[in-house]
Write an enzyme that holds these catalytic residues in place. Structure first.
Site, mmCIF file in Angstrom:
data_model
loop_
_atom_site.group_PDB
_atom_site.id
_atom_site.type_symbol
_atom_site.label_atom_id
_atom_site.label_comp_id
_atom_site.label_asym_id
_atom_site.label_seq_id
_atom_site.Cartn_x
_atom_site.Cartn_y
_atom_site.Cartn_z
ATOM 1 N N LYS A 1 -8.953 -18.875 27.776
ATOM 2 C CA LYS A 1 -7.689 -18.264 27.350
ATOM 3 C C LYS A 1 -6.985 -19.134 26.307
ATOM 4 O O LYS A 1 -6.525 -18.629 25.283
ATOM 5 C CB LYS A 1 -6.806 -18.053 28.588
ATOM 6 C CG LYS A 1 -5.461 -17.409 28.313
ATOM 7 C CD LYS A 1 -4.969 -16.613 29.514
ATOM 8 C CE LYS A 1 -4.550 -17.498 30.678
ATOM 9 N NZ LYS A 1 -3.290 -18.206 30.452
ATOM 10 N N SER A 2 -6.901 -20.423 26.562
ATOM 11 C CA SER A 2 -6.203 -21.313 25.613
ATOM 12 C C SER A 2 -6.872 -21.280 24.246
ATOM 13 O O SER A 2 -6.205 -21.213 23.208
ATOM 14 C CB SER A 2 -6.230 -22.754 26.140
ATOM 15 O OG SER A 2 -5.463 -22.871 27.302
ATOM 16 N N LYS B 1 5.462 -22.309 36.262
ATOM 17 C CA LYS B 1 4.324 -21.528 35.753
ATOM 18 C C LYS B 1 4.636 -20.033 35.946
ATOM 19 O O LYS B 1 5.780 -19.659 36.110
ATOM 20 C CB LYS B 1 3.043 -21.953 36.474
ATOM 21 C CG LYS B 1 2.631 -23.390 36.154
ATOM 22 C CD LYS B 1 2.311 -23.562 34.680
ATOM 23 C CE LYS B 1 1.975 -25.000 34.330
ATOM 24 N NZ LYS B 1 1.844 -25.180 32.876
ATOM 25 N N ARG C 1 10.992 -18.060 32.635
ATOM 26 C CA ARG C 1 10.392 -19.372 32.333
ATOM 27 C C ARG C 1 11.142 -20.092 31.202
ATOM 28 O O ARG C 1 11.668 -19.452 30.299
ATOM 29 C CB ARG C 1 8.902 -19.193 32.014
ATOM 30 C CG ARG C 1 8.159 -18.632 33.220
ATOM 31 C CD ARG C 1 6.698 -18.426 32.957
ATOM 32 N NE ARG C 1 6.007 -19.685 32.726
ATOM 33 C CZ ARG C 1 4.740 -19.776 32.348
ATOM 34 N NH1 ARG C 1 4.041 -18.670 32.156
ATOM 35 N NH2 ARG C 1 4.174 -20.941 32.163
ATOM 36 N N GLY D 1 3.020 -17.250 28.847
ATOM 37 C CA GLY D 1 3.797 -18.400 28.381
ATOM 38 C C GLY D 1 3.168 -19.015 27.148
ATOM 39 O O GLY D 1 3.868 -19.472 26.234
ATOM 40 N N ASP E 1 -3.629 -25.880 35.816
ATOM 41 C CA ASP E 1 -3.745 -24.481 36.265
ATOM 42 C C ASP E 1 -4.644 -24.333 37.487
ATOM 43 O O ASP E 1 -4.777 -23.230 38.031
ATOM 44 C CB ASP E 1 -4.288 -23.615 35.122
ATOM 45 C CG ASP E 1 -3.281 -23.500 33.980
ATOM 46 O OD1 ASP E 1 -2.070 -23.689 34.228
ATOM 47 O OD2 ASP E 1 -3.706 -23.237 32.841
ATOM 48 N N SER F 1 3.023 -31.360 27.975
ATOM 49 C CA SER F 1 2.792 -29.927 27.774
ATOM 50 C C SER F 1 2.054 -29.662 26.473
ATOM 51 O O SER F 1 2.561 -29.939 25.379
ATOM 52 C CB SER F 1 4.127 -29.170 27.757
ATOM 53 O OG SER F 1 3.928 -27.869 27.248
HETATM 54 C C1 S3P Z 1 -1.716 -24.055 28.105
HETATM 55 C C2 S3P Z 1 -1.064 -25.168 28.538
HETATM 56 C C3 S3P Z 1 -0.601 -25.346 29.927
HETATM 57 C C4 S3P Z 1 -1.261 -24.353 30.875
HETATM 58 C C5 S3P Z 1 -1.286 -22.960 30.303
HETATM 59 C C6 S3P Z 1 -2.053 -22.938 29.006
HETATM 60 C C7 S3P Z 1 -2.115 -23.973 26.693
HETATM 61 O O1 S3P Z 1 0.795 -25.153 29.956
HETATM 62 O O2 S3P Z 1 -0.591 -24.340 32.108
HETATM 63 O O3 S3P Z 1 -1.884 -22.067 31.217
HETATM 64 O O4 S3P Z 1 -2.950 -23.103 26.349
HETATM 65 O O5 S3P Z 1 -1.614 -24.770 25.894
HETATM 66 P P1 S3P Z 1 1.820 -26.359 29.648
HETATM 67 O O6 S3P Z 1 1.583 -26.804 28.283
HETATM 68 O O7 S3P Z 1 3.183 -25.762 29.798
HETATM 69 O O8 S3P Z 1 1.514 -27.376 30.695
#
Ligand code: S3P
Length: 448
Positions: free
Chosen positions: A24-25, A352, A127, A99, A325, A172
């Site tokens: 996903k990221s 989250k 959030r 998010g 996660d 983050s």
């Molecule tokens: C993510 C970063 C994480 C993770 C989220 C995906 C990303 O969040 O929990 O599911 O793709 O950069 P945080 O950066 O708020 O920790």
């Protein structure tokens, strides 16, 4: 909206080989950088989950054409507009449950001299957005939000956007990425300093598209990531590995269903993401990485997982960013392990998709597990065998809460149900079908 419950019952040994959907990221970032490039980007293995589709729709609304595959196995295509080339969207950008989409796109938009309006679902509008607003305000952007810095929100992009040096106050990757994405269109060097290393997919992908990005180590051990603004990015093919955060569910299911022996193919094993595998191995899990390779800068492997006894461990706070996660599903492994598992320094779980400390503590207690929660820690007391189960757990619009408890129900004597399996499609479309391939049937329960 009607919700769809799902129930998991005790399964026999799991077996077989599956590839879970794309990361996903990496998928969000591939679309965003494809949009910022000149020319066409082909994305193979993009996660077509709801979260990523929100990013695709938002980019399309700002002028970058995103085309889904014409046939199975074809890539997604993005016709890039070049750095700084997005256009003001005519409507409100709905980020749904995501998010990552909301925070990264806020950064990208803040690098453009126009105004955009963002909103999200009932989970996302709770959030915090202040964490990205604060550095982006220093870069010249302005915001109008609901009280408490929450969506819906207007992002008013500056002209020009200013390069800054920013030390992350929270570990983050979303905040780091938002600043770097805004910095793409800033004249000069935008530098983000992180004390605790977080996932570096943005850095790897920026380089993949041709940006100049230097990472150096400071005297105190922090990393400084310096991006040279206004690069010419070039459209490129991207191959997205399977998401380790999704693989985590069948992985833990195989560990706790006796006799299981499965293979998870093409799993992204970036060390900044693989903390769960490290923790489970410390607990005694039999996980073997086979066929290890690097694809488009991302380490990838097939994971062979066999069931066996697990023992509780203490997970240090420094490991939290590398498995942030995965704590919900780690709680499930911990509930079946012998002795306490302590998860320390996990306060970020409270912001989250749901308050994951509260939701896991409540759901596990309902399934007969002894749990202790503090503001930033969780301790799960396992007895060396699965707990009784026999509860229906509230998903609270959180995909990972839903999948975690469905995994637990495959090992407990009494079934475990979740009230709403709908959110699973945000990250793991086809979850029930994948589990069925491995021999674990999940059944629909009455619509609520
Ligand atoms: C993510 C970063 C994480 C993770 C989220 C995906 C990303 O969040 O929990 O599911 O793709 O950069 P945080 O950066 O708020 O920790």
């Amino acid at each position: 909206m009607a919700t769809q419950g799902l129930t998991a019952r005790k399964a026999g040994p799991l077996s077989g080989s599956v590839r879970v959907p794309g990361d996903k990221s990496i998928s969000h970032r591939a679309l965003m950088l494809g949009a910022m490039a000149v020319g066409e980007t082909e994305i193979h293995g993009l996660l077509a989950g709801e979260d990523v589709l929100r990013t695709a729709a938002a980019l399309s609304a700002m002028g970058a054409a995103v085309t889904p595959p014409a046939a199975d196995g074809d890539p997604w295509r993005v016709a890039g507009v070049g750095v700084g080339g997005l256009a003001e969207p005519a409507g409100v950008l709905d980020m749904g449950n995501s998010g990552t989409a909301a925070r990264l796109l806020t950064g990208l938009i803040a690098g453009h001299p126009f105004t955009a309006f963002l909103t999200g679902d009932a989970s996302l509008v709770r959030r915090p957005m202040r964490r990205v607003m604060e550095p982006l305000e220093r870069m010249g952007a302005a915001f109008v939000t609901r009280s408490g810095g929450r969506l819906p929100m207007a992002v008013i992009g500056p002209d020009p956007v200013l390069p800054i040096t920013y030390a992350l106050p929270v570990a983050s990757a979303q905040v780091k990425s938002a600043v770097l994405l805004a910095g793409l269109n800033a004249p000069g060097l935008t530098t983000v300093i992180e004390r605790q290393p977080t996932r570096d997919h943005s850095e790897l992908m920026l380089r993949h598209f041709g940006a100049a990005l230097a990472v150096s180590r400071e005297a105190d051990g922090s990393h400084a990531i310096a991006l040279t603004g206004q690069p010419e990015l070039t459209g490129r093919p991207v191959h997205v590995p399977a998401d380790i955060s999704s693989a985590a569910f069948p992985l833990v299911a195989a560990l706790i269903c006796p006799g299981s022996d499965i293979v998870l193919r093409d799993v992204g094993m970036n060390p900044r993401r693989a903390g769960l595998v490290e923790t489970l191995r410390e607990m005694g899990a039999d996980i073997v990485a086979e066929n290890a390779r690097v694809e488009a800068g991302e380490p990838t492997a097939d994971l062979r997982v066999r069931a066996g006894p697990l023992a509780g461990v203490s997970v240090p706070p420094q490991r939290a960013p590398a498995m942030i996660d995965e704590y919900p599903v780690l709680c499930i492994a911990a509930a079946c392990a012998e002795g306490p598992t302590r998860m320390l320094g996990v306060g970020e779980l409270r912001v989250k998709e749901s308050d994951r400390i509260a939701r896991m503590a409540e759901g596990l207690a309902a399934c007969g597990v002894r749990v202790e929660a503090t503001e930033d820690s969780l301790t799960v007391h396992g007895t060396g065998r699965p707990p009784p189960g026999g509860a229906t757990v509230a998903t609270a619009l959180d995909h990972r809460i839903a999948m975690s408890f469905l995994v637990l129900g495959l090992a407990t004597d009494a079934p475990v149900a979740v009230d709403d399996a709908g959110p699973i499609d945000t990250s793991f479309p086809g979850f029930a079908a994948t589990m069925a391939t491995l021999g674990a049937a999940l059944r629909s329960t009455a619509a609520a």
